[in-house]
Design a protein around this motif. Structure first.
Motif, mmCIF file in Angstrom:
data_model
loop_
_atom_site.group_PDB
_atom_site.id
_atom_site.type_symbol
_atom_site.label_atom_id
_atom_site.label_comp_id
_atom_site.label_asym_id
_atom_site.label_seq_id
_atom_site.Cartn_x
_atom_site.Cartn_y
_atom_site.Cartn_z
ATOM 1 N N SER A 137 0.664 -1.088 0.143
ATOM 2 C CA SER A 137 0.311 -0.155 0.370
ATOM 3 C C SER A 137 1.300 1.122 0.063
ATOM 4 C CB SER A 137 -0.130 -0.037 1.277
ATOM 5 O OG SER A 137 -0.240 -0.075 2.395
ATOM 6 N N THR A 139 1.454 4.958 0.256
ATOM 7 C CA THR A 139 0.779 6.160 0.766
ATOM 8 C C THR A 139 2.337 7.584 0.835
ATOM 9 O OG1 THR A 139 2.281 5.480 3.142
ATOM 10 C CG2 THR A 139 -0.146 4.728 2.653
ATOM 11 N N PRO A 140 1.831 8.825 0.383
ATOM 12 C CA PRO A 140 2.314 9.924 0.069
ATOM 13 C C PRO A 140 3.507 9.934 1.419
ATOM 14 C CG PRO A 140 0.342 10.425 0.012
ATOM 15 C CD PRO A 140 -0.244 8.797 0.526
ATOM 16 N N SER A 143 6.480 5.375 3.951
ATOM 17 C CA SER A 143 6.373 3.330 4.673
ATOM 18 C C SER A 143 6.787 2.797 4.574
ATOM 19 C CB SER A 143 4.670 3.417 2.671
ATOM 20 O OG SER A 143 5.192 2.526 1.700
ATOM 21 N N LYS A 167 3.811 10.889 -6.851
ATOM 22 C CA LYS A 167 3.159 9.693 -6.775
ATOM 23 C C LYS A 167 3.346 8.403 -7.630
ATOM 24 C CE LYS A 167 -1.976 8.862 -8.217
ATOM 25 N NZ LYS A 167 -3.069 8.943 -8.399
#
Length: 533
Positions: A137, A139-140, A143, A167
């Motif tokens: 997953s 995420t900005p 992680s 992104k």
């Protein structure tokens, strides 16, 4: 019942045990001792649990701090340089990427991601792999994920740290699980048996470098410590040896305290009842050494002041402490095995002295019996035998306190009625001082009621009506009334006015031995000579 007084110096040093019964006290001491031991065991177990949890928490925090340090170092080392490479062709930057990765400790590879795919690796150069394989997953920002394995190193757990620069783009660090396992293994040296690092609850990396898909069954002592900087937790359980060592440490410490407290309880018990044991031993020795004797106080007809009976009173003449009143030893005797001996001494002595001095004594002799006498097996038979040995015309009266009769059993009632049927009379002693109950007068066929001295002392001031009330009740139940403790002429006159027929007290005569009583009676009955001319 008349009481003799003692000098203060005589009673101050007398060892007397008061309070609850010895048997109940022993039970209380045993219960307290048992509770102390149980409490110390529970406290030891509680402290063991607390100490193990505290140790696990300290070890877990230390391990979490170590892993935090590793991740912080990876995150910050060469970060600007690596971020500048993202998006550039792998052929142009692979050499630079490999060189930068060598200065980042604990990492297996540093990888560049663009558009959701890995396109350049410090170890393999160009590659084309989905980023989602390493970062489930995205995420900005930062992680962190725990991977059971990676495509190029199957069966080898790793941590993936993804630093997003845009992104689906950024820097991916792969951290070999063995590096983290080395850190976790330090917990074993501090008493831990199982140590693991878990992320997002998907499983955990154990101290031996293995990935486990679910946490093992929790042990008796288990702790979860969360990192305050990164999304991982340290899970650890203490070894049975470490837990046992701590348990023994606290058990020994707390049980030592428990033993000391029990010794203190035992000492307090012994100190509390040592005086009682000493007293009973002294009574026992006094009986053997003939230190006890009987004195007699007359019960008089108030109208004529002539003796109509006597009360036999036990006295103790201790060889070193002098005269000792029954009030200082009978309470303990009554709750001991000495009661039969003391009561037997009184009855036998009374029978012997009545036979010796019978002509000089009134026809009734009263003896106090204690609470346990009517409960004793053979007591009624013993009294009946002694009663038959009394001189002809002399009757025996047994005095009982009402506090005793309120709680007696069927055995008491049977003994009472057996003795009553043989002609032995009964008196309620100290009437009115112990929860007076008129039901007693109907349930037990008494012959006399003895008004306690505390009421007689006020009969000439404000207690006359109370005395009249007692006389009225006694007449209703066909009982004779005897007033104890008469000491003044004013009391004598007030009792006579109140209708009390009999009295007893120092006003009429102090208690004396049998031979003295006989001499006094002879002088009283001797005719006076006419004066010589």
């Amino acid at each position: 019942m008349a009481r003799a007084t003692l000098p203060t110096e005589s009673i101050g040093s007398l060892p007397i045990g008061r309070g609850i019964s010895p048997r109940l006290s022993l039970v209380v001491a045993i219960v307290c001792g048992t509770l102390v031991l149980l409490t110390t065991v529970l406290l030891a177990e509680h402290e063991t649990t607390r100490a193990i949890a505290e140790q696990e928490r300290l070890v877990g925090n230390d391990l979490a701090t170590s892993v935090d340090h590793i991740l912080n170092q990876i995150r910050t080392r060469q970060r600007p340089e690596l971020a500048a490479l993202v998006g550039q062709p792998c052929a142009d930057v692979s050499g630079r990427l490999a060189k930068l990765q060598t200065s980042i400790e604990y990492t297996r590879t540093a990888n560049l991601a663009l558009g959701g795919r890995l396109y350049c690796s410090s170890g393999q150069g160009s590659l084309n792999a989905p980023l989602s394989v390493y970062v489930p997953s995205i995420t900005p920002g930062i992680s962190l994920h725990l991977l059971p394995q990676t495509p190029f190193h199957p069966g080898v757990p790793a941590l993936s740290l993804f630093d997003a620069t845009d992104k689906d783009s950024g820097i991916l660090y792969l951290i070999t699980g063995d590096y983290i396992a080395d850190v976790l293994s330090h917990g074993i040296s501090y008493g831990a048996q199982d140590v693991g690092l878990s992320i997002d609850g998907v499983g955990f990396l154990s101290d031996n470098g293995k990935f486990v898909s679910s946490l093992k069954s929790a042990r008796s002592y288990s702790t979860l410590v969360k990192s305050h900087l990164w999304p991982f937790s340290i899970t650890l359980s203490s070894s049975a040896e470490f837990a046992s060592r701590l348990r023994w440490k606290y058990m020994l410490a707390f049980n030592a305290v428990g033993v000391l407290l029990n010794i203190l309880i035992g000492a307090i018990y012994l100190l509390a009842f040592a005086p009682r044991r000493l007293l009973l031993h002294a009574v026992h020795s006094g009986l053997r050494r003939n230190e006890f004797h009987i004195v007699y106080q007359p019960v008089v007809d108030i109208a004529s002041r002539e003796p109509i009976g006597v009360e036999a009173l036990l006295r103790w003449n201790h060889p070193t402490r002098g005269a000792i009143s029954p009030s200082f030893f009978m309470a303990e005797v009554e709750s001991s095995t000495l009661l039969a001996s003391v009561t037997g001494f009184v009855l036998h002595t009374v029978v012997m002295e009545m036979n010796r001095y019978a002509p000089a004594f009134p026809p009734r002799v009263a003896v106090n019996i204690a609470s346990g006498d009517l409960e004793r097996r053979g007591f009624a038979t013993e009294v009946l035998a002694l009663n038959r040995m009394l001189p002809t015309g002399v009757s025996l009266v047994l005095e009982l306190t009402e506090r005793f009769l309120l709680t007696q059993s069927a055995k008491t009632v049977t003994a009472f009625r057996t003795l009553k049927a043989a002609g032995i009379k009964f008196a309620i002693d100290d009437f009115g001082t112990h929860h007076s109950n008129l039901d007693l007068l109907s349930r037990f066929p008494f012959d006399y009621v003895k008004i306690d001295r505390q009421f007689v002392s006020t009969v000439d001031t404000d207690g006359c009506e109370l005395i009249k009330g007692i006389v009225s009740v006694a007449k209703h139940f066909r009982l004779q009334v005897i007033a104890e403790g008469v000491e003044t002429e004013a009391q004598h006159r007030a009792l006579q006015a109140a209708g009390v027929p009999f009295g007893q007290g120092y006003l009429y005569q102090r208690p004396v031995r049998a031979e003295q009583f006989a001499t006094l009676q002879e002088h009283r009955s001797a005719p006076s000579l006419p004066p010589q001319k």
